[in-house]
Design a protein around this motif. Structure first.
Motif, PDB file in Angstrom:
ATOM      1  N   VAL A 113      37.171  47.034  35.590  1.00 32.31           N
ATOM      2  CA  VAL A 113      37.733  46.028  34.820  1.00 32.31           C
ATOM      3  C   VAL A 113      39.058  45.616  35.774  1.00 32.31           C
ATOM      4  N   ALA A 114      39.806  46.500  36.471  1.00 34.01           N
ATOM      5  CA  ALA A 114      40.854  46.091  37.183  1.00 34.01           C
ATOM      6  C   ALA A 114      40.530  45.128  38.319  1.00 34.01           C
ATOM      7  N   ALA A 115      39.173  45.437  39.016  1.00 36.24           N
ATOM      8  CA  ALA A 115      38.710  44.283  40.000  1.00 36.24           C
ATOM      9  C   ALA A 115      38.426  43.082  39.432  1.00 36.24           C
ATOM     10  N   ALA A 116      37.776  43.383  38.230  1.00 39.79           N
ATOM     11  CA  ALA A 116      37.646  42.004  37.329  1.00 39.79           C
ATOM     12  C   ALA A 116      38.777  41.193  36.809  1.00 39.79           C
ATOM     13  N   ILE A 117      39.799  41.832  36.510  1.00 44.17           N
ATOM     14  CA  ILE A 117      41.042  41.010  36.379  1.00 44.17           C
ATOM     15  C   ILE A 117      41.515  40.203  37.585  1.00 44.17           C
ATOM     16  N   ASN A 118      41.430  41.176  38.628  1.00 42.85           N
ATOM     17  CA  ASN A 118      42.016  40.559  39.682  1.00 42.85           C
ATOM     18  C   ASN A 118      41.055  39.238  40.443  1.00 42.85           C
ATOM     19  N   ALA A 119      39.899  39.544  40.153  1.00 40.53           N
ATOM     20  CA  ALA A 119      38.790  38.332  40.437  1.00 40.53           C
ATOM     21  C   ALA A 119      38.730  37.202  39.447  1.00 40.53           C
ATOM     22  N   SER A 120      39.429  37.548  38.268  1.00 40.35           N
ATOM     23  CA  SER A 120      39.313  36.639  37.189  1.00 40.35           C
ATOM     24  C   SER A 120      39.715  35.132  37.490  1.00 40.35           C
ATOM     25  N   GLU A 121      39.228  34.178  36.730  1.00 42.23           N
ATOM     26  CA  GLU A 121      39.413  32.872  36.749  1.00 42.23           C
ATOM     27  C   GLU A 121      40.707  32.296  36.123  1.00 42.23           C
ATOM     28  N   PHE A 122      41.878  33.452  36.187  1.00 42.29           N
ATOM     29  CA  PHE A 122      43.023  33.163  35.378  1.00 42.29           C
ATOM     30  C   PHE A 122      43.919  31.731  35.626  1.00 42.29           C
ATOM     31  N   GLN A 123      43.594  31.389  37.204  1.00 42.34           N
ATOM     32  CA  GLN A 123      44.303  30.341  37.722  1.00 42.34           C
ATOM     33  C   GLN A 123      43.754  28.957  36.977  1.00 42.34           C
ATOM     34  N   ARG A 124      42.483  29.249  36.341  1.00 38.07           N
ATOM     35  CA  ARG A 124      41.951  27.779  35.490  1.00 38.07           C
ATOM     36  C   ARG A 124      42.143  28.162  33.892  1.00 38.07           C
ATOM     37  N   GLY A 125      42.961  29.113  33.702  1.00 33.17           N
ATOM     38  CA  GLY A 125      43.561  29.451  32.128  1.00 33.17           C
ATOM     39  C   GLY A 125      43.441  30.901  31.662  1.00 33.17           C
ATOM     40  N   LEU A 126      44.257  31.123  30.669  1.00 35.21           N
ATOM     41  CA  LEU A 126      43.749  32.632  30.330  1.00 35.21           C
ATOM     42  C   LEU A 126      42.544  32.764  29.735  1.00 35.21           C
ATOM     43  N   GLY A 127      42.008  31.787  28.852  1.00 38.39           N
ATOM     44  CA  GLY A 127      40.612  31.946  28.039  1.00 38.39           C
ATOM     45  C   GLY A 127      39.615  32.088  29.017  1.00 38.39           C
ATOM     46  N   VAL A 128      39.611  31.328  30.220  1.00 33.13           N
ATOM     47  CA  VAL A 128      38.675  31.430  31.490  1.00 33.13           C
ATOM     48  C   VAL A 128      38.643  32.827  32.041  1.00 33.13           C
ATOM     49  N   GLY A 129      39.899  33.166  32.183  1.00 33.78           N
ATOM     50  CA  GLY A 129      40.172  34.482  33.086  1.00 33.78           C
ATOM     51  C   GLY A 129      39.730  35.719  32.186  1.00 33.78           C
ATOM     52  N   LEU A 130      40.046  35.579  30.893  1.00 32.28           N
ATOM     53  CA  LEU A 130      39.594  36.706  29.993  1.00 32.28           C
ATOM     54  C   LEU A 130      37.906  37.023  29.826  1.00 32.28           C
ATOM     55  N   VAL A 131      37.465  35.657  29.643  1.00 28.88           N
ATOM     56  CA  VAL A 131      36.030  35.613  29.505  1.00 28.88           C
ATOM     57  C   VAL A 131      35.183  36.136  31.053  1.00 28.88           C
ATOM     58  N   SER A 132      35.716  35.721  32.202  1.00 27.06           N
ATOM     59  CA  SER A 132      35.312  35.903  33.270  1.00 27.06           C
ATOM     60  C   SER A 132      35.312  37.722  33.491  1.00 27.06           C
ATOM     61  N   THR A 133      36.622  38.139  33.082  1.00 25.26           N
ATOM     62  CA  THR A 133      36.856  39.588  33.193  1.00 25.26           C
ATOM     63  C   THR A 133      35.841  40.511  32.038  1.00 25.26           C
ATOM     64  N   LEU A 134      35.605  39.725  31.184  1.00 22.24           N
ATOM     65  CA  LEU A 134      34.756  40.616  29.944  1.00 22.24           C
ATOM     66  C   LEU A 134      33.160  40.225  30.705  1.00 22.24           C
ATOM     67  N   ILE A 135      32.697  39.536  31.190  1.00 20.65           N
ATOM     68  CA  ILE A 135      31.560  39.196  31.712  1.00 20.65           C
ATOM     69  C   ILE A 135      31.352  40.136  33.011  1.00 20.65           C
ATOM     70  N   TYR A 136      32.269  40.158  33.945  1.00 24.34           N
ATOM     71  CA  TYR A 136      32.103  41.124  35.057  1.00 24.34           C
ATOM     72  C   TYR A 136      32.175  42.427  34.693  1.00 24.34           C
ATOM     73  N   GLY A 137      32.986  42.745  33.616  1.00 23.93           N
ATOM     74  CA  GLY A 137      33.064  44.220  33.298  1.00 23.93           C
ATOM     75  C   GLY A 137      31.851  44.569  32.654  1.00 23.93           C
ATOM     76  N   LEU A 138      31.318  43.665  31.721  1.00 23.00           N
ATOM     77  CA  LEU A 138      30.064  43.795  31.254  1.00 23.00           C
ATOM     78  C   LEU A 138      29.026  44.044  32.315  1.00 23.00           C
ATOM     79  N   ALA A 139      28.845  43.257  33.217  1.00 25.06           N
ATOM     80  CA  ALA A 139      27.940  43.722  34.518  1.00 25.06           C
ATOM     81  C   ALA A 139      28.389  44.979  35.054  1.00 25.06           C
ATOM     82  N   GLY A 140      29.425  45.448  35.022  1.00 19.71           N
ATOM     83  CA  GLY A 140      29.634  46.619  35.742  1.00 19.71           C
ATOM     84  C   GLY A 140      29.213  47.907  34.711  1.00 19.71           C
ATOM     85  N   VAL A 141      29.221  47.684  33.327  1.00 20.33           N
ATOM     86  CA  VAL A 141      28.707  48.573  32.671  1.00 20.33           C
ATOM     87  C   VAL A 141      27.340  48.903  32.582  1.00 20.33           C
ATOM     88  N   ILE A 142      26.379  47.646  32.853  1.00 17.10           N
ATOM     89  CA  ILE A 142      25.376  47.515  32.809  1.00 17.10           C
ATOM     90  C   ILE A 142      24.678  48.180  34.066  1.00 17.10           C
TER      91      ILE A 142
END
Length: 145
Positions: A64-93
């Motif tokens: 999750v920490a790496a996902a937050i760092n790699a998130s698309e936050f610069q394109r907006g908080l919403g996109v950053g949160l969604v990318s963090t959730l997707i990356y995090g879910l991929a990690g769990v899988i």
């Protein structure tokens, strides 16, 4: 002051997203173990289950920490949160698949083996599985860098 309040809101939003991924990680681990983790850890005080869950939670936190760092936050908080959730879910899988793969490659049923607790001593496989979660997370964080 407005910047501080806005930053606190961003931290809170990412914290909630991270907690959601950690909850999914807990549920995934609970699904691949033969008995309820909550009962094993908090009622029965099963050390092996606690070791495995701790390794997984540390691993999910790293992802999750790496996902937050790699998130698309610069394109907006919403996109950053969604990318963090997707990356995090991929990690769990991936971590859940690693648990299953290790179970296939080792004798016995891994979910049951790591929960063996003899005289208050966990099965050594619990340490191995906990370390596998952390090692997998480190690899995933490298992929997100």
């Amino acid at each position: 002051m407005a910047d501080i309040i806005e930053s606190a809101g961003v931290v809170l939003a990412y914290g909630v997203a991270g907690f959601a991924v950690m909850a999914l990680g807990y549920l995934a681990l609970d699904l691949v173990t033969p008995r309820r983790l909550s009962s094993l850890i908090w009622t029965e005080r099963n050390v092996g289950a606690a070791i495995v869950m701790s390794g997984q939670m540390i691993g999910v936190g790293l992802v999750v920490a790496a996902a937050i760092n790699a998130s698309e936050f610069q394109r907006g908080l919403g996109v950053g949160l969604v990318s963090t959730l997707i990356y995090g879910l991929a990690g769990v899988i991936v971590m859940t698949l690693v648990f299953a793969l290790v179970g296939i490659l080792t004798p016995g049923r891994m979910g049951a083996t790591v929960l063996e607790d003899r005289d208050g001593r966990p099965h050594p496989a619990a340490w191995v599985q906990g370390a596998m979660y952390i090692a997998t997370a480190v690899m995933l964080t490298a992929a997100l860098s």
